[in-house]
Structure formats: structure tokens, C-alpha cells
Design an enzyme around this catalytic site. Structure first.
Site, PDB file in Angstrom:
ATOM      1  N   THR A  15     -25.323  11.748 -29.067  1.00  0.00           N
ATOM      2  CA  THR A  15     -23.899  11.701 -28.129  1.00  0.00           C
ATOM      3  C   THR A  15     -22.635  12.180 -29.006  1.00  0.00           C
ATOM      4  O   THR A  15     -21.925  13.015 -28.663  1.00  0.00           O
ATOM      5  CB  THR A  15     -23.690  10.270 -27.730  1.00  0.00           C
ATOM      6  OG1 THR A  15     -24.891   9.864 -27.020  1.00  0.00           O
ATOM      7  CG2 THR A  15     -22.426   9.912 -26.824  1.00  0.00           C
ATOM      8  N   VAL A  16     -22.562  11.460 -30.293  1.00  0.00           N
ATOM      9  CA  VAL A  16     -21.433  11.567 -30.791  1.00  0.00           C
ATOM     10  C   VAL A  16     -21.228  13.098 -31.601  1.00  0.00           C
ATOM     11  O   VAL A  16     -20.219  13.919 -31.647  1.00  0.00           O
ATOM     12  CB  VAL A  16     -21.021  10.701 -31.791  1.00  0.00           C
ATOM     13  CG1 VAL A  16     -19.712  10.824 -32.726  1.00  0.00           C
ATOM     14  CG2 VAL A  16     -20.908   9.300 -31.134  1.00  0.00           C
ATOM     15  N   GLU A 129     -11.936   6.494 -38.199  1.00  0.00           N
ATOM     16  CA  GLU A 129     -11.378   6.048 -36.863  1.00  0.00           C
ATOM     17  C   GLU A 129     -12.073   5.939 -35.681  1.00  0.00           C
ATOM     18  O   GLU A 129     -11.945   5.139 -34.838  1.00  0.00           O
ATOM     19  CB  GLU A 129     -10.277   7.411 -36.668  1.00  0.00           C
ATOM     20  CG  GLU A 129      -9.500   7.138 -35.435  1.00  0.00           C
ATOM     21  CD  GLU A 129      -8.546   5.867 -35.736  1.00  0.00           C
ATOM     22  OE1 GLU A 129      -7.394   6.129 -36.443  1.00  0.00           O
ATOM     23  OE2 GLU A 129      -8.577   4.886 -34.866  1.00  0.00           O
ATOM     24  N   ILE A 136      -9.467   5.426 -29.214  1.00  0.00           N
ATOM     25  CA  ILE A 136      -7.891   4.937 -29.264  1.00  0.00           C
ATOM     26  C   ILE A 136      -7.680   4.971 -30.759  1.00  0.00           C
ATOM     27  O   ILE A 136      -8.473   4.536 -31.638  1.00  0.00           O
ATOM     28  CB  ILE A 136      -8.094   3.487 -28.929  1.00  0.00           C
ATOM     29  CG1 ILE A 136      -8.554   3.589 -27.605  1.00  0.00           C
ATOM     30  CG2 ILE A 136      -6.770   3.005 -28.765  1.00  0.00           C
ATOM     31  CD1 ILE A 136      -8.735   1.859 -26.893  1.00  0.00           C
ATOM     32  N   GLY A 187     -25.146   4.279 -17.799  1.00  0.00           N
ATOM     33  CA  GLY A 187     -25.071   4.764 -19.080  1.00  0.00           C
ATOM     34  C   GLY A 187     -23.905   3.896 -20.069  1.00  0.00           C
ATOM     35  O   GLY A 187     -23.457   4.544 -21.020  1.00  0.00           O
ATOM     36  N   ASP A 201     -21.454  -6.507 -31.508  1.00  0.00           N
ATOM     37  CA  ASP A 201     -20.698  -5.205 -31.788  1.00  0.00           C
ATOM     38  C   ASP A 201     -19.194  -5.444 -31.824  1.00  0.00           C
ATOM     39  O   ASP A 201     -18.571  -4.898 -32.524  1.00  0.00           O
ATOM     40  CB  ASP A 201     -21.219  -4.197 -30.698  1.00  0.00           C
ATOM     41  CG  ASP A 201     -20.189  -2.929 -30.303  1.00  0.00           C
ATOM     42  OD1 ASP A 201     -20.712  -1.826 -31.158  1.00  0.00           O
ATOM     43  OD2 ASP A 201     -19.299  -3.131 -29.854  1.00  0.00           O
ATOM     44  N   LYS A 205     -16.378  -4.672 -35.148  1.00  0.00           N
ATOM     45  CA  LYS A 205     -15.014  -3.824 -35.107  1.00  0.00           C
ATOM     46  C   LYS A 205     -14.222  -4.734 -35.450  1.00  0.00           C
ATOM     47  O   LYS A 205     -13.132  -4.402 -36.129  1.00  0.00           O
ATOM     48  CB  LYS A 205     -15.064  -3.294 -33.638  1.00  0.00           C
ATOM     49  CG  LYS A 205     -16.081  -2.315 -33.270  1.00  0.00           C
ATOM     50  CD  LYS A 205     -15.916  -2.160 -31.821  1.00  0.00           C
ATOM     51  CE  LYS A 205     -17.179  -1.109 -31.416  1.00  0.00           C
ATOM     52  NZ  LYS A 205     -17.226  -1.091 -29.828  1.00  0.00           N
TER      53      LYS A 205
HETATM   54  N1  LIG Z   1     -22.220   6.735 -28.414  1.00  0.00           N
HETATM   55  C1  LIG Z   1     -20.930   6.527 -28.414  1.00  0.00           C
HETATM   56  O1  LIG Z   1     -20.134   6.527 -27.526  1.00  0.00           O
HETATM   57  C2  LIG Z   1     -20.277   6.061 -29.763  1.00  0.00           C
HETATM   58  C3  LIG Z   1     -19.121   5.438 -29.800  1.00  0.00           C
HETATM   59  C4  LIG Z   1     -18.679   5.118 -31.102  1.00  0.00           C
HETATM   60  C5  LIG Z   1     -19.247   5.031 -32.274  1.00  0.00           C
HETATM   61  N2  LIG Z   1     -20.613   5.341 -31.879  1.00  0.00           N
HETATM   62  C6  LIG Z   1     -21.272   5.222 -33.213  1.00  0.00           C
HETATM   63  O2  LIG Z   1     -21.911   6.754 -33.791  1.00  0.00           O
HETATM   64  C7  LIG Z   1     -23.228   6.892 -34.361  1.00  0.00           C
HETATM   65  C8  LIG Z   1     -24.111   7.897 -33.457  1.00  0.00           C
HETATM   66  O3  LIG Z   1     -24.017   7.310 -32.075  1.00  0.00           O
HETATM   67  P1  LIG Z   1     -24.739   8.077 -31.094  1.00  0.00           P
HETATM   68  O4  LIG Z   1     -24.723   7.321 -29.740  1.00  0.00           O
HETATM   69  O5  LIG Z   1     -24.330   9.546 -31.362  1.00  0.00           O
HETATM   70  O6  LIG Z   1     -26.291   8.086 -31.446  1.00  0.00           O
HETATM   71  P2  LIG Z   1     -27.521   8.812 -30.728  1.00  0.00           P
HETATM   72  O7  LIG Z   1     -26.983   9.710 -29.478  1.00  0.00           O
HETATM   73  O8  LIG Z   1     -28.600   8.276 -30.851  1.00  0.00           O
HETATM   74  O9  LIG Z   1     -27.622  10.268 -31.943  1.00  0.00           O
HETATM   75  C9  LIG Z   1     -27.913   9.861 -32.950  1.00  0.00           C
HETATM   76  C10 LIG Z   1     -28.405  11.497 -33.812  1.00  0.00           C
HETATM   77  O10 LIG Z   1     -28.725  11.296 -35.099  1.00  0.00           O
HETATM   78  C11 LIG Z   1     -30.147  11.677 -35.208  1.00  0.00           C
HETATM   79  N3  LIG Z   1     -30.889  10.860 -36.194  1.00  0.00           N
HETATM   80  C12 LIG Z   1     -31.102   9.576 -36.004  1.00  0.00           C
HETATM   81  N4  LIG Z   1     -31.702   8.944 -37.170  1.00  0.00           N
HETATM   82  C13 LIG Z   1     -32.058  10.034 -37.957  1.00  0.00           C
HETATM   83  C14 LIG Z   1     -32.954  10.236 -39.112  1.00  0.00           C
HETATM   84  N5  LIG Z   1     -33.164   9.132 -39.630  1.00  0.00           N
HETATM   85  N6  LIG Z   1     -32.831  11.652 -39.516  1.00  0.00           N
HETATM   86  C15 LIG Z   1     -32.514  12.471 -38.909  1.00  0.00           C
HETATM   87  N7  LIG Z   1     -31.669  12.349 -37.841  1.00  0.00           N
HETATM   88  C16 LIG Z   1     -31.369  11.306 -37.282  1.00  0.00           C
HETATM   89  C17 LIG Z   1     -30.851  11.714 -34.009  1.00  0.00           C
HETATM   90  O11 LIG Z   1     -31.460  12.827 -33.977  1.00  0.00           O
HETATM   91  P3  LIG Z   1     -32.381  13.490 -32.477  1.00  0.00           P
HETATM   92  O12 LIG Z   1     -31.365  14.027 -31.821  1.00  0.00           O
HETATM   93  O13 LIG Z   1     -33.468  14.390 -32.982  1.00  0.00           O
HETATM   94  O14 LIG Z   1     -32.859  12.234 -31.945  1.00  0.00           O
HETATM   95  C18 LIG Z   1     -29.407  12.064 -33.086  1.00  0.00           C
HETATM   96  O15 LIG Z   1     -29.065  13.450 -33.134  1.00  0.00           O
HETATM   97  C19 LIG Z   1     -23.403   5.270 -34.184  1.00  0.00           C
HETATM   98  O16 LIG Z   1     -23.088   4.764 -35.649  1.00  0.00           O
HETATM   99  C20 LIG Z   1     -22.771   4.497 -33.231  1.00  0.00           C
HETATM  100  O17 LIG Z   1     -22.188   3.351 -33.257  1.00  0.00           O
HETATM  101  C21 LIG Z   1     -21.094   5.970 -30.779  1.00  0.00           C
END
Ligand SMILES: NC(=O)c1ccc[n+]([C@@H]2O[C@H](COP(=O)([O-])OP(=O)(O)OC[C@H]3O[C@@H](n4cnc5c(N)ncnc54)[C@H](OP(=O)(O)O)[C@@H]3O)[C@@H](O)[C@H]2O)c1
Length: 324
Positions: A15-16, A129, A136, A187, A201, A205
Site C-alpha cells: 500500500t505505502v 513523518e 497529517i 478496507g 496502534d 503513535k
Molecule cells: N497502509 C497504510 O495506510 C499505512 C499508513 C501509515 C503507516 N503504515 C506503515 O507502513 C508500513 C507498510 O504498510 P503497508 O500497508 O504498505 O504494508 P503492505 O501493503 O503489507 O506492504 C508490505 C510490502 O513489503 C513487502 N514485504 C513485507 N515483508 C517482506 C519481507 N520480509 N521481505 C521482502 N518484502 C517484504 C511486501 O511484499 P509483497 O508485495 O511481495 O507481499 C509488500 O510489498 C507498515 O509499517 C505500516 O504500519 C501504513
């Protein structure tokens, strides 16, 4: 304007991370013109090379972290999430002399102090950030905007999932379980929503914000989630002109700082009472500036990527370190 090149290594493309790729693609020219920075993504770590990733150059993908960490990059952007792998990657990036940007509040809550200390020793910076309230810019507001002021209290709705559930219980007259199921369907909640619903969570923060806002030690800390909240509780609160929100607060008490995450009844005068659905909000009380309220989207690809890429751009001014 001649632009300084910043080469990015991206850990994760979910996602990020995917949001970061798309935002840079869309904004690259404007960022170059406005900020004098030419952003290029050199390599992207993923788990699954076969997964569809529209708009992502597949030639950049790798499943070997060292391909990213040891490449010639200026900044490593960590978006894999979790604590163990992400921590090892960030440590290696710092040891390699790379700046780091992360959206990972769990990692910072777990070992942020060690990582920041390592970054200072190595002369690199960590941008974070995106780790609190997604789009925000609350970290910059506290650390930079209020650098001259004494902060007495930081209160916020820091978890969009809980806020969405509470809003739906109230507005749609749903039970807690039905509101949570709706959040999952749309979602706004994970399949396992415990971290969000039970308050951890928001607590992670809050610890990051408190570390930035105050110099004193934490002397008391408590966490209560929203799992027990019933529709009748919300209706009864409304009859008294109040709304129930999960509020995370950090304020000065004798000897230090008190941290608290709990469902709270708010009157209509409270800015946090008007934050609905998946939105986040933070109220900062400081002595010279008074009360400041920030409201916006706390998660999602676009808002979170905006915070991540802003941190990358700010690497040029190179003054980003320090939770404490
Ligand atoms: N989602 C939000 O809105 C949001 C908001 C603020 C902060 N965050 C933070 O941002 C971070 C990422 O969140 P996300 O929602 O983007 O997670 P996500 O959608 O699950 O994406 C994680 C990514 O990392 C890859 N990955 C995970 N473990 C791995 C490993 N061991 N080796 C290689 N690749 C690996 C996954 O690969 P694959 O694609 O191949 O599975 C995927 O591309 C987290 O720390 C979360 O707390 C997220």
C-alpha cells in the site's frame, strides 16, 4: 534550475511503497522544478515477484534485500512493516551510511532510540513523518513548527480504524461487531484488527509524539481499547450532548509525562469530537502558540506516500533526526 539527484532504494511495494512509486511518477517534474531534487528509484524489495503491480517497473523488483541495501542509493525507504526484518534492514542501511525514511511506527516504538542513536553516530538521518497520522504533518508541526515553544499537552484521534467503527456505531446504529465488519469490508480495518481496536496502534503513535513533544520521562501509561463499546453507550452519550472517541493523550504531570489511550466522552466544544470516519486529528496545547488542531487522513496509499516522499525531499536540508 539544476537538480540534485536523490537515488532511492525502496523496501516494500505494498500500500505505502506502491503509493510512493506512483506519487513520484506523478510529481517528479514538479518536485524537480520546485525543490531542485531529481528523485529516481533504483531498486524495490518485494516478497512475491509474480504479484501484479500496475505502474511499477518490474525490472526494479528484487526479493534480495541486499540488492537494495547495498546498491548505490542515497536514501532507503522502509515500507515492509513489522519489527524484525524491517529493523535489520534499517540497521544495515544506517551502517552503510544511507539516510532512511520509514512509515513504521511499530519499529520506532520498539527500538527507535537505538536506531536514532545509530543514525547520529553514522551521520545520517531518519525521516518518520508517515509513522504517525499518515498524511497529517504532525511530526514536523511539533518538532519544527513549535521548536521555540513549551508543549503542555498532545491529544489525538490517532487510529482511523477505531474512529471509523465508533462513527458507524453512532451514525448507522450498528453493533460493535457489525461496525467492525463494515470497516473490514471497506478496507479500514485489518483481518486481525486487535492492534487498532485494543489501542496498541494509537499507543505506539502516542509514544512517538510524546518523545518529540516532551523532554521528561513517562511516569504513567495506560491503554484501553474500544471493544466493549455498545450502541447504547453511544446513544446515552449523545443524549448528554457528547460523542465517544478513542483519544490518545500525553500531558505533563508531577515528575514527568502521563500517556493514556482510552475511549472518552467528548463535548461538542472539543475539536476531536468532530472527527469522523477514518480521519485522524491532533490537538496540541502549547504555551506561546496556544491550541493548534490538525485534521486529515491518517492512512492510505496517497496520504502516507505524501508524507514519505516529503521526508525524502527534506533530506536535502538534513535536519530531521531525533525522537528525543
Ligand atoms: N497502509 C497504510 O495506510 C499505512 C499508513 C501509515 C503507516 N503504515 C506503515 O507502513 C508500513 C507498510 O504498510 P503497508 O500497508 O504498505 O504494508 P503492505 O501493503 O503489507 O506492504 C508490505 C510490502 O513489503 C513487502 N514485504 C513485507 N515483508 C517482506 C519481507 N520480509 N521481505 C521482502 N518484502 C517484504 C511486501 O511484499 P509483497 O508485495 O511481495 O507481499 C509488500 O510489498 C507498515 O509499517 C505500516 O504500519 C501504513
Amino acid at each position: 534550475m539544476s537538480a540534485a539527484r536523490l537515488r532511492l532504494g525502496l523496501l516494500g511495494c505494498g500500500t505505502v511503497g506502491g503509493g510512493v512509486v506512483h506519487l513520484i511518477d506523478r510529481e517528479r517534474e514538479r518536485i524537480r522544478e520546485r525543490h531542485g531534487v531529481e528523485l529516481t528509484i533504483e531498486k524495490i524489495l518485494v516478497r512475491d515477484l509474480a504479484k501484479p503491480r500496475p505502474g511499477v517497473d518490474r525490472r526494479l523488483l528484487t526479493t534480495r534485500a541486499t540488492d537494495v541495501l547495498d546498491a548505490s542509493c542515497d536514501v532507503i525507504v522502509e515500507t515492509v512493516g513489522g519489527v524484525h526484518c524491517a529493523g535489520a534492514y534499517v540497521r544495515r542501511a544506517i551502517a552503510n551510511g544511507r539516510h532512511v525514511v520509514t512509515a513504521n511506527k511499530a519499529l520506532l516504538a520498539d527500538c527507535g532510540r537505538d536506531l536514532f542513536a545509530a543514525a547520529v553516530r553514522r551521520g545520517v538521518t531518519i525521516g518518520f513523518e508517515a509513522s504517525v497520522c499518515g498524511g497529517i504533518p504532525v511530526i514536523r508541526a511539533i518538532r519544527d513548527g513549535l521548536a521555540a515553544d513549551t508543549i503542555d499537552c498532545v491529544r489525538g484521534i490517532l487510529n482511523g480504524t477505531s474512529n471509523y467503527v465508533l462513527t458507524r456505531i453512532e451514525a448507522d446504529r450498528l453493533s460493535f461487531d457489525a461496525a467492525l465488519a463494515l470497516a473490514q469490508e471497506r478496507g479500514f480495518a485489518e483481518a486481525d484488527p486487535s492492534l487498532d481496536i485494543d489501542g496498541e496502534d494509537a499507543a505506539q503513535k502516542l509514544r512517538i509524539l510524546a518523545g518529540l513533544a516532551f523532554d521528561e520521562p513517562v511516569v504513567s501509561s495506560s491503554i484501553a481499547g474500544i471493544r466493549g463499546i455498545r450502541h447504547e453507550d453511544v446513544i446515552r452519550a449523545r443524549e448528554h450532548g457528547r460523542v465517544i472517541r478513542q483519544v490518545a493523550s500525553a500531558h505533563r504531570v508531577t515528575g514527568g509525562i502521563e500517556l493514556r489511550v482510552a475511549p472518552v466522552q467528548l463535548t461538542a466544544h472539543d475539536p476531536l469530537a468532530h472527527i469522523r470516519d477514518e480521519f485522524n486529528g491532533v490537538v496540541i496545547q502549547s504555551r506561546a502558540a496556544g491550541e493548534i488542531t490538525l485534521i486529515g487522513r491518517g492512512a492510505g496509499a496517497g496520504p502516507t506516500a505524501a508524507a514519505v516522499v516529503s521526508d525524502v525531499i527534506m533530506m536535502r536540508s538534513d535536519k530531521m533526526n531525533g525522537i528525543d
